[in-house]
Design a protein around this motif. Structure first.
Motif, PDB file in Angstrom:
ATOM      1  N   UNK A 153       0.813  -1.211   0.000  1.00 17.62           N
ATOM      2  CA  UNK A 153       0.000   0.000   0.000  1.00 17.62           C
ATOM      3  C   UNK A 153       0.848   1.263   0.000  1.00 17.62           C
ATOM      4  N   UNK A 154       0.223   2.364  -0.378  1.00 13.34           N
ATOM      5  CA  UNK A 154       0.887   3.657  -0.284  1.00 13.34           C
ATOM      6  C   UNK A 154       1.193   3.954   1.185  1.00 13.34           C
ATOM      7  N   UNK A 155       2.303   4.634   1.463  1.00 10.95           N
ATOM      8  CA  UNK A 155       2.674   4.930   2.855  1.00 10.95           C
ATOM      9  C   UNK A 155       1.564   5.668   3.604  1.00 10.95           C
ATOM     10  N   UNK A 156       1.314   5.220   4.835  1.00 10.42           N
ATOM     11  CA  UNK A 156       0.358   5.873   5.745  1.00 10.42           C
ATOM     12  C   UNK A 156      -1.069   5.918   5.199  1.00 10.42           C
ATOM     13  N   UNK A 157      -1.402   4.995   4.314  1.00  9.34           N
ATOM     14  CA  UNK A 157      -2.760   5.009   3.740  1.00  9.34           C
ATOM     15  C   UNK A 157      -3.678   3.951   4.356  1.00  9.34           C
ATOM     16  N   UNK A 158      -3.143   3.061   5.176  1.00  8.44           N
ATOM     17  CA  UNK A 158      -3.935   1.932   5.667  1.00  8.44           C
ATOM     18  C   UNK A 158      -4.726   2.301   6.911  1.00  8.44           C
ATOM     19  N   UNK A 159      -6.017   1.972   6.880  1.00  7.74           N
ATOM     20  CA  UNK A 159      -6.890   2.112   8.041  1.00  7.74           C
ATOM     21  C   UNK A 159      -7.469   0.743   8.353  1.00  7.74           C
ATOM     22  N   UNK A 160      -7.114   0.192   9.501  1.00  8.51           N
ATOM     23  CA  UNK A 160      -7.525  -1.167   9.839  1.00  8.51           C
ATOM     24  C   UNK A 160      -8.979  -1.218  10.286  1.00  8.51           C
ATOM     25  N   UNK A 161      -9.632  -2.345   9.987  1.00 10.08           N
ATOM     26  CA  UNK A 161     -11.015  -2.566  10.403  1.00 10.08           C
ATOM     27  C   UNK A 161     -11.099  -3.835  11.262  1.00 10.08           C
ATOM     28  N   UNK A 162     -12.047  -3.851  12.183  1.00  4.87           N
ATOM     29  CA  UNK A 162     -12.316  -5.023  13.026  1.00  4.87           C
ATOM     30  C   UNK A 162     -11.058  -5.542  13.714  1.00  4.87           C
TER      31      UNK A 162
END
Length: 281
Positions: free
Chosen positions: A65-74
């Motif tokens: 992924x692009x840097x600092x783009x991940x938002x975790x779910x559950x």
């Protein structure tokens, strides 16, 4: 002879600190020993045979992924013990402490080349990425969320199959996840599967095989039952490359084999080819 002896005595009495021996990596495919530093610098790829060894989920996300783009779910979803399997709770407590995970799947949203995607990454450190109730539920939610938001889904598989400690509950996840994939597909959305080492059992028999595009890393193990089980059943010797990604490509099960260093670029190209994101000039 005396000079050699004196040299040994001087080396023992020397105040110079001794350099610790360099750690090594032994490839499970070619059995060649390499410096661990070289293996890690190549993103856990054997420098001799190009076998793509296992990655934890966080490292996989960082590479993809692009840097600092991940938002975790559950992130806090945890499994109970549906069939009261002895020692299951204790085993999971130890794994949570050692891995920092709550189960074998990490899910969430991110971007690749600026293109929004929903991703799911299996982590082989957690019970060999086996699929229990939490893995099945989190993956189902991934596809339901992506269907609602009109997003493509990318799933990195790495699993020994259904989780025996959850019995029939784990087997039910095969149908559950497959249904969610079908609804996502009916909405006209893209699903890309990336098969990594190993992808076997009930995971192969369900959502891992349902991608619109199925990619694999080089020399990884892909299959359902193990080689020994199949050979004992059919009473025949299987080819040496049986169940490796290259064999699966020849048989048409895999669409392409993509080296790890090219995976992000390949995924971005596929996403743009299917109409996601702005086309670059």
């Amino acid at each position: 002879m005396l000079e050699d002896l004196f040299a040994q005595v001087r080396s023992r009495l020397s105040d110079e600190p001794k350099r610790p021996p360099e750690e090594t990596y032994k490839c499970p495919r070619c059995r060649t020993v390499s410096p661990l530093s070289a293996f890690e610098a190549a993103d856990h790829v054997c420098p001799h045979c190009n076998f793509h060894d296992r990655l934890d989920a966080r490292s996989r996300l960082a590479l993809t992924l692009d840097p600092d783009s991940f938002t975790e779910s559950d992130a806090h979803m945890r499994s109970c013990n549906p069939i009261n399997f002895p020692g299951y709770e204790k085993k999971q407590m130890v794994l949570r402490a050692n891995t920092g995970l709550t189960d074998a799947l990490v899910t969430g949203d991110g971007t690749i080349g600026g293109i929004p995607v929903t991703v799911a990454v299996m982590d082989p450190r957690y019970m060999m990425g086996s699929m229990g109730s939490v893995v099945g539920e989190k993956l189902t939610r991934v596809f339901e969320h992506a269907t609602e938001q009109g997003l493509p889904v990318i799933v990195f598989t790495a699993s020994g199959g259904a989780r025996m400690q959850e019995g029939m509950v784990s087997l039910m996840q095969m149908a559950k996840t497959s249904g969610a994939v079908a609804r996502h597909s009916a909405a006209g959305l893209l699903y890309i599967t990336v098969l990594t080492d190993p992808t076997t059992g009930g995971v192969t028999a369900s959502f891992a095989s349902l991608g619109d595009i199925i990619l694999a890393e080089p020399k990884v193990l892909i299959g359902f039952a193990g080689r020994r089980v199949i050979e004992n059943t059919i009473r025949q010797r299987l080819p040496e490359d049986f169940q490796l990604a290259e064999h699966m490509l020849e048989q048409g099960f895999v669409d392409a084999i993509v080296p790890r260093r090219h995976m992000r670029r390949t995924l971005e190209q596929l996403l743009r080819l299917h109409g996601y994101g702005e086309v670059k000039a």
